[in-house]
Design an enzyme around this catalytic site. Structure first.
Site, short mmCIF file in Angstrom:
data_model
loop_
_atom_site.label_atom_id
_atom_site.label_comp_id
_atom_site.label_asym_id
_atom_site.label_seq_id
_atom_site.Cartn_x
_atom_site.Cartn_y
_atom_site.Cartn_z
N HIS A 133 0.84 -1.20 0.00
CA HIS A 133 0.00 0.00 0.00
C HIS A 133 0.88 1.25 0.00
O HIS A 133 0.65 2.18 -0.78
CB HIS A 133 -0.91 -0.05 1.24
CG HIS A 133 -1.75 1.15 1.44
ND1 HIS A 133 -3.09 1.17 1.14
CD2 HIS A 133 -1.48 2.38 1.94
CE1 HIS A 133 -3.60 2.36 1.44
NE2 HIS A 133 -2.63 3.11 1.93
N GLU A 134 1.88 1.29 0.87
CA GLU A 134 2.73 2.48 0.99
C GLU A 134 3.65 2.64 -0.22
O GLU A 134 3.88 3.76 -0.68
CB GLU A 134 3.52 2.45 2.30
CG GLU A 134 2.68 2.37 3.56
CD GLU A 134 1.60 3.43 3.71
OE1 GLU A 134 1.65 4.49 3.03
OE2 GLU A 134 0.67 3.22 4.51
N ILE A 135 4.18 1.54 -0.74
CA ILE A 135 5.04 1.63 -1.93
C ILE A 135 4.21 2.07 -3.13
O ILE A 135 4.68 2.86 -3.96
CB ILE A 135 5.81 0.31 -2.15
CG1 ILE A 135 6.83 0.13 -1.02
CG2 ILE A 135 6.49 0.30 -3.52
CD1 ILE A 135 7.49 -1.24 -0.97
#
Length: 164
Positions: A133-135
């Site tokens: 999600h963050e990448i």
């Protein structure tokens, strides 16, 4: 430093690709600390540079209400497992809205530490989902982009109604 203000949806910075970190030193360490302070204040599980308007490839993650905060500089996914996992996802930049998203259950990744040393490892389960999600966010892929057009439009309408 105190927590930084969050960039809120539909700010275009949430769909912009973050630049790789090239300078390691006090400024990067300060940005990481600001992200950690913002993560705790939000509260959030993961946060990226773009969430606070710093368009750099920096991620902080805290899975539970404990002191362990993981910091990833320039993270890259290098492999994904064929098995998948479904988790409810959302964003601090779009509070109150979440949907289920299917992602690989395990990933391999490389990253740098705040001092610039190279690391590699694997993540599975919830940590793998959070890192993907963050990448995605670093790559300019807001979590809504992982939804079908119908679910995405419904989520955006719910967010609009919620904001009044």
């Amino acid at each position: 430093m105190p927590a930084r203000p969050l960039v809120m949806y539909p700010d275009p910075r949430l769909k912009a690709k973050a630049a790789p970190v090239e300078e390691f030193g006090p400024e990067l360490e300060q940005l990481a600390q600001d992200l950690i302070d913002t993560l705790v204040a939000a509260p959030a599980i993961g946060l990226t540079g773009p969430h606070v308007g710093a368009m750099q490839r920096l991620v902080v993650v805290r899975l539970a209400d404990d002191a362990l905060v993981r910091v990833y500089v320039n993270p890259q996914i290098v492999w994904t497992a064929p098995e998948t996992r479904v988790e409810r996802e959302g964003s601090v930049s779009m509070p109150g809205i979440s949907e289920e998203i299917e992602r690989p259950a395990r990933i391999g990744l490389t990253w740098r530490t705040l001092s610039g040393s190279e690391e590699q490892g694997a993540a599975d389960g919830f940590l793998a989902v959070v890192l993907q999600h963050e990448i995605d966010q670093l790559d300019g892929i807001f979590w809504l982009d992982r939804l079908s057009r119908l679910k995405r439009e419904r989520a955006i309408r719910r967010y609009g109604r919620q904001r009044g």
